[in-house]
Write a protein that holds these residues in place. Structure first.
Motif, PDB file in Angstrom:
ATOM      1  N   VAL A 171       0.871  -1.188   0.000  1.00  0.00           N
ATOM      2  CA  VAL A 171       0.000   0.000   0.000  1.00  0.00           C
ATOM      3  C   VAL A 171       0.905   1.234   0.000  1.00  0.00           C
ATOM      4  O   VAL A 171       1.627   1.492   0.971  1.00  0.00           O
ATOM      5  CB  VAL A 171      -0.940   0.017   1.230  1.00  0.00           C
ATOM      6  CG1 VAL A 171      -1.763   1.311   1.247  1.00  0.00           C
ATOM      7  CG2 VAL A 171      -1.875  -1.200   1.214  1.00  0.00           C
TER       8      VAL A 171
ATOM      9  N   GLY B 218       1.892   5.438  -0.464  1.00  0.00           N
ATOM     10  CA  GLY B 218       1.444   6.658   0.214  1.00  0.00           C
ATOM     11  C   GLY B 218       0.296   7.376  -0.468  1.00  0.00           C
ATOM     12  O   GLY B 218      -0.354   8.229   0.136  1.00  0.00           O
TER      13      GLY B 218
ATOM     14  N   VAL C  37       9.888   5.905   2.910  1.00  0.00           N
ATOM     15  CA  VAL C  37      11.254   5.619   2.433  1.00  0.00           C
ATOM     16  C   VAL C  37      11.899   6.845   1.805  1.00  0.00           C
ATOM     17  O   VAL C  37      11.229   7.653   1.175  1.00  0.00           O
ATOM     18  CB  VAL C  37      11.262   4.453   1.409  1.00  0.00           C
ATOM     19  CG1 VAL C  37      10.929   3.129   2.080  1.00  0.00           C
ATOM     20  CG2 VAL C  37      10.308   4.708   0.260  1.00  0.00           C
TER      21      VAL C  37
ATOM     22  N   ALA D 214      10.721   9.973  -0.796  1.00  0.00           N
ATOM     23  CA  ALA D 214      10.721  11.331  -0.234  1.00  0.00           C
ATOM     24  C   ALA D 214      11.723  12.250  -0.930  1.00  0.00           C
ATOM     25  O   ALA D 214      11.682  13.457  -0.733  1.00  0.00           O
ATOM     26  CB  ALA D 214      11.017  11.265   1.260  1.00  0.00           C
TER      27      ALA D 214
ATOM     28  N   HIS E 209      10.491  17.235  -2.472  1.00  0.00           N
ATOM     29  CA  HIS E 209       9.106  17.687  -2.282  1.00  0.00           C
ATOM     30  C   HIS E 209       9.008  18.820  -1.256  1.00  0.00           C
ATOM     31  O   HIS E 209       9.818  18.914  -0.326  1.00  0.00           O
ATOM     32  CB  HIS E 209       8.231  16.556  -1.735  1.00  0.00           C
ATOM     33  CG  HIS E 209       8.263  15.291  -2.512  1.00  0.00           C
ATOM     34  ND1 HIS E 209       7.500  15.081  -3.639  1.00  0.00           N
ATOM     35  CD2 HIS E 209       8.942  14.135  -2.316  1.00  0.00           C
ATOM     36  CE1 HIS E 209       7.711  13.862  -4.091  1.00  0.00           C
ATOM     37  NE2 HIS E 209       8.589  13.268  -3.321  1.00  0.00           N
TER      38      HIS E 209
ATOM     39  N   ILE F 287      11.015   1.389  -1.822  1.00  0.00           N
ATOM     40  CA  ILE F 287       9.846   0.504  -1.780  1.00  0.00           C
ATOM     41  C   ILE F 287      10.269  -0.936  -2.094  1.00  0.00           C
ATOM     42  O   ILE F 287       9.919  -1.870  -1.370  1.00  0.00           O
ATOM     43  CB  ILE F 287       8.755   0.997  -2.768  1.00  0.00           C
ATOM     44  CG1 ILE F 287       8.226   2.373  -2.333  1.00  0.00           C
ATOM     45  CG2 ILE F 287       7.628  -0.020  -2.892  1.00  0.00           C
ATOM     46  CD1 ILE F 287       7.482   2.410  -1.011  1.00  0.00           C
TER      47      ILE F 287
ATOM     48  N   PRO G 213       1.016   1.585  -9.375  1.00  0.00           N
ATOM     49  CA  PRO G 213       1.403   2.926  -8.916  1.00  0.00           C
ATOM     50  C   PRO G 213       1.066   3.994  -9.961  1.00  0.00           C
ATOM     51  O   PRO G 213       0.925   3.697 -11.150  1.00  0.00           O
ATOM     52  CB  PRO G 213       2.923   2.821  -8.725  1.00  0.00           C
ATOM     53  CG  PRO G 213       3.218   1.365  -8.640  1.00  0.00           C
ATOM     54  CD  PRO G 213       2.188   0.690  -9.490  1.00  0.00           C
ATOM     55  N   GLY G 214       1.008   5.255  -9.499  1.00  0.00           N
ATOM     56  CA  GLY G 214       0.646   6.359 -10.384  1.00  0.00           C
ATOM     57  C   GLY G 214       1.844   6.981 -11.057  1.00  0.00           C
ATOM     58  O   GLY G 214       1.810   8.159 -11.427  1.00  0.00           O
TER      59      GLY G 214
ATOM     60  N   ARG H  25       7.986   5.342 -13.106  1.00  0.00           N
ATOM     61  CA  ARG H  25       9.223   5.033 -12.375  1.00  0.00           C
ATOM     62  C   ARG H  25       9.013   3.888 -11.381  1.00  0.00           C
ATOM     63  O   ARG H  25       9.806   2.939 -11.314  1.00  0.00           O
ATOM     64  CB  ARG H  25       9.676   6.300 -11.631  1.00  0.00           C
ATOM     65  CG  ARG H  25      10.834   6.176 -10.681  1.00  0.00           C
ATOM     66  CD  ARG H  25      11.044   7.484  -9.907  1.00  0.00           C
ATOM     67  NE  ARG H  25       9.888   7.866  -9.111  1.00  0.00           N
ATOM     68  CZ  ARG H  25       9.601   7.414  -7.900  1.00  0.00           C
ATOM     69  NH1 ARG H  25      10.415   6.564  -7.300  1.00  0.00           N
ATOM     70  NH2 ARG H  25       8.506   7.790  -7.268  1.00  0.00           N
TER      71      ARG H  25
ATOM     72  N   PHE I 262       1.272  14.316  -8.059  1.00  0.00           N
ATOM     73  CA  PHE I 262       1.721  12.958  -8.353  1.00  0.00           C
ATOM     74  C   PHE I 262       1.828  12.909  -9.873  1.00  0.00           C
ATOM     75  O   PHE I 262       1.015  13.516 -10.571  1.00  0.00           O
ATOM     76  CB  PHE I 262       0.719  11.928  -7.816  1.00  0.00           C
ATOM     77  CG  PHE I 262       0.585  12.036  -6.317  1.00  0.00           C
ATOM     78  CD1 PHE I 262       1.470  11.360  -5.483  1.00  0.00           C
ATOM     79  CD2 PHE I 262      -0.358  12.871  -5.751  1.00  0.00           C
ATOM     80  CE1 PHE I 262       1.398  11.504  -4.107  1.00  0.00           C
ATOM     81  CE2 PHE I 262      -0.438  13.025  -4.372  1.00  0.00           C
ATOM     82  CZ  PHE I 262       0.446  12.339  -3.544  1.00  0.00           C
TER      83      PHE I 262
HETATM   84  C1  DLZ Z   1       5.091  11.153  -2.601  1.00  0.00           C
HETATM   85  C2  DLZ Z   1       5.469  10.070  -1.625  1.00  0.00           C
HETATM   86  C3  DLZ Z   1       6.382  10.361  -0.597  1.00  0.00           C
HETATM   87  C4  DLZ Z   1       6.922  11.715  -0.390  1.00  0.00           C
HETATM   88  N1  DLZ Z   1       6.789   9.403   0.249  1.00  0.00           N
HETATM   89  C5  DLZ Z   1       6.298   8.156   0.137  1.00  0.00           C
HETATM   90  C6  DLZ Z   1       6.750   7.117   0.993  1.00  0.00           C
HETATM   91  O1  DLZ Z   1       7.624   7.286   1.820  1.00  0.00           O
HETATM   92  N2  DLZ Z   1       6.188   5.899   0.848  1.00  0.00           N
HETATM   93  C7  DLZ Z   1       5.251   5.643  -0.087  1.00  0.00           C
HETATM   94  O2  DLZ Z   1       4.751   4.514  -0.148  1.00  0.00           O
HETATM   95  N3  DLZ Z   1       4.845   6.599  -0.945  1.00  0.00           N
HETATM   96  C8  DLZ Z   1       5.333   7.846  -0.850  1.00  0.00           C
HETATM   97  N4  DLZ Z   1       4.946   8.809  -1.727  1.00  0.00           N
HETATM   98  C9  DLZ Z   1       4.003   8.467  -2.796  1.00  0.00           C
HETATM   99  C10 DLZ Z   1       4.715   7.746  -3.962  1.00  0.00           C
HETATM  100  O3  DLZ Z   1       5.802   8.528  -4.416  1.00  0.00           O
HETATM  101  C11 DLZ Z   1       3.673   7.513  -5.055  1.00  0.00           C
HETATM  102  O4  DLZ Z   1       2.991   6.346  -4.728  1.00  0.00           O
HETATM  103  C12 DLZ Z   1       4.256   7.367  -6.419  1.00  0.00           C
HETATM  104  O5  DLZ Z   1       4.847   8.563  -6.841  1.00  0.00           O
HETATM  105  C13 DLZ Z   1       3.200   6.970  -7.431  1.00  0.00           C
HETATM  106  O6  DLZ Z   1       2.172   7.919  -7.527  1.00  0.00           O
END
Ligand code: DLZ
Ligand code: FAD
Ligand code: SF4
Length: 504
Positions: free
Chosen positions: A7, A9, A34, A38, A43, A83, A104-105, A108, A395
């Motif tokens: 799952v 973020g 992770v 981040a 960001h 991840i 995922p959206g 990458r 995103f």
């Molecule tokens: C944007 C983001 C950030 C800042 N941190 C996390 C994280 O630590 N763990 C996580 O599961 N998802 C994070 N996300 C969101 C992902 O970057 C996002 O799922 C992908 O960019 C796909 O949209």
């Protein structure tokens, strides 16, 4: 043998397809803060705080609901940093060799998951109104993929604002009524704000320590971070702002950052609100006589029209989309995008607000920061990275088509039928920015001329081969041709001189 259920973020929805495909009693949910996510771009600290807070609360909710959740915090000593690293670590810990994920959206991350030495079941993300197959079938054989026609199909599919086979009120689109200029004042005190609870406070301290030096202010932090709060914020918008949302959708004001906007994009984008729930709440407001049709139709169109459409374009166009540069723009992003320090009041206001709030509304993004970058010929990839960094709702699936396609015309016209460029007069009409600007919006040349006025013609002139044949731009090019040569030369040389002040 248990399986791992990933799952992310921005996948914080109980109905997530990966959860629906898993067994509560035996499978293990993996959630992880992770550094790779981040920091893949730097960001805005508010964005990281929002995502981590919402992740922690969602994990607690899943646990209460009986799931075995393995949650890794950013500062946990054993954190693998990515991840895929976390999935491998949890696989070793549990003996699992299969991962169930929701797509995922971002390309990458899709590619990173597909590269893992674990069996992967990737489920489609069903938290949208449309499907990719549906969109691709709709797109098949069309010369142009215009949002308006796709939107009508989404109205038919959902039944939103439909009267049998016809649109309620007889028209599909009431946009023409949604362009009122900035009013003298706004009778709405802004989005609902929440005092950080213990979970959020803890995250704020972590983010301050780790990402406090990034662009933007972490505090005050007031966003909703769970579903119950997000629903209250939605209801607040529907009650107090939706009735006037349409009228002032495109307006901008020096002293009002939110006007009648909803600020629900962060909540929908991470899964705290479902888009149909949001649209039905708006439709009910129309049916109950609380909000007029132009407001409700305009709002619903943004969600089942634009939001769905850009998602489908992102996945249809493929991973190279963010590298497109149809106009061959190469300029570096001016430094003032990181400081707000410019005499151009519209840009200064939009950028300062972005640093403070991690938010600017659509017209500020499109017609101020986006418009300027396009007129000045900034490399669209740099523009894309800026938007991905600075907005709480950013995103890639939603940000990139809006920036690369709609705002920068870098996809060559897949999304926009003509570039969204304007001189200062549009900004003057829709805002009160020009009244307190050092430049004079009515001056077309000279030392006080609004830079948008100069750059507008410079853009059109340098791209005349690309756009002069575009029927939607005939009138503009006719105006340019009618101007006498001396005046044209003055405009172009003053524009060049201004561009030189921006650097390479
Ligand atoms: C944007 C983001 C950030 C800042 N941190 C996390 C994280 O630590 N763990 C996580 O599961 N998802 C994070 N996300 C969101 C992902 O970057 C996002 O799922 C992908 O960019 C796909 O949209
Ligand atoms: P409102 O004005 O109240 O609109 C209601 C909802 O409609 C929004 O919450 C949003 O979900 C949806 N919506 C409206 N316009 C769009 C659109 N063009 N594309 C997708 N959804 C839309 N939106 C994002 O969610 N993330 C982004 O990273 C993002 N980047 C953008 C970059 C540029 C250059 C531009 C021009 C637009 C971008 N948008 C993005 C779209 C839009 O600006 C935001 O969705 C909106 O400002 C969010 O604020 P709100 O909830 O107050 O929106
Ligand atoms: Fe922006 Fe030009 Fe108006 Fe100044 S005069 S606020 S630069 S549009």
């Amino acid at each position: 043998m248990s399986r791992l259920v990933l799952v992310l973020g921005d996948q914080l929805s109980e109905g997530l397809s990966a959860l629906a495909a898993a067994e509560k009693g035996s499978d293990v949910v993996v959630m992880a803060e992770v550094s790779e996510e981040a920091t893949y771009v730097q960001h805005h600290p508010k964005k990281i705080a929002f995502i981590f807070s919402a992740m922690r609360k969602f994990a607690a909710r899943l646990r209460d609901d009986g799931w075995d959740v393995r949650y890794t915090r950013l500062d946990d000593a054993e954190n693998a940093g990515s991840i895929h690293g976390e999935l491998l670590r949890r696989a070793e810990e549990t003996g699992a060799f299969e991962v169930i994920a929701t797509q995922p959206g971002e390309w990458r991350l899709i590619e990173a998951l597909e590269d893992m030495p674990l069996r992967l079941t990737m489920k489609p993300d069903t938290r949208f109104v449309s499907t990719q197959d549906e969109f691709d079938t709709w797109a098949e054989g069309r010369k142009a993929l215009r949002m308006e026609y796709f939107y009508r199909d989404m109205r038919r599919k959902t039944g939103l604002l439909m009267d049998g086979d016809d649109p309620v009120g007889g028209q599909w689109n009431y946009d023409a009524e949604n362009r009122k200029p900035a009013p003298d004042d706004i009778a709405f005190s802004g989005p609902m704000q929440f005092t950080p609870d213990e979970t959020v406070q803890e995250v704020l301290d972590l983010v301050e320590a780790r990402f406090g030096n990034s662009f933007g202010s972490l505090r005050p932090f007031w966003f909703a971070t769970d579903q119950a709060q997000a629903r209250r914020a939605l209801s607040h918008f529907i009650t107090y702002a939706l009735p006037r949302f349409g009228d002032f959708q495109d307006a901008m004001m020096n002293d009002n950052r939110f006007l009648y906007h909803a600020l629900v994009s962060p909540y929908m984008n991470v899964g705290l609100l479902d888009p149909m729930e949001v649209c039905r709440a708006a439709e009910d407001a129309y049916t109950d006589g609380h909000a007029p049709l132009n407001a409700v139709e305009g709002f619903i169109r943004q969600i089942i029209g634009w939001r769905e459409y850009v998602r489908r374009i992102y996945f249809r166009e493929g991973p190279d989309y963010t590298r497109r540069n149809a106009l061959d723009h190469q300029r570096r992003l001016p430094d003032f995008y990181w400081t707000g320090e410019t005499d151009m009041n519209c840009l200064s206001k939009a950028i300062t607000q972005t640093a403070d709030e991690a938010y600017a509304h659509h017209i500020q993004r499109l017609m101020v920061t986006g418009n300027f970058a396009l007129l000045a010929g900034v490399d669209p990839h740099e523009v894309h990275e800026w938007y991905l960094r600075v907005y709480i709702d950013a995103f890639e699936w939603v940000e990139a088509p809006n920036v690369v396609g709609m705002s920068q015309f870098a996809d060559g016209g897949i999304i926009a039928s003509k570039p969204y460029v304007s001189s200062g007069s549009y900004i003057n009409r829709m805002s009160d920015y020009c009244k307190s600007c050092r430049y004079r919006v009515q001056d077309k040349t000279g030392k006080d001329a609004c830079p948008f006025n100069l750059l507008y013609w410079h853009f059109l002139d340098r791209h005349s081969e690309t756009f002069a044949g575009n029927p939607r731009m005939n009138q503009i090019y006719a105006n340019w041709r009618r101007m006498d040569d001396g005046r044209k030369q003055t405009i172009l040389s003053e524009a060049e001189a201004f561009l030189e002040t921006l650097g390479a």
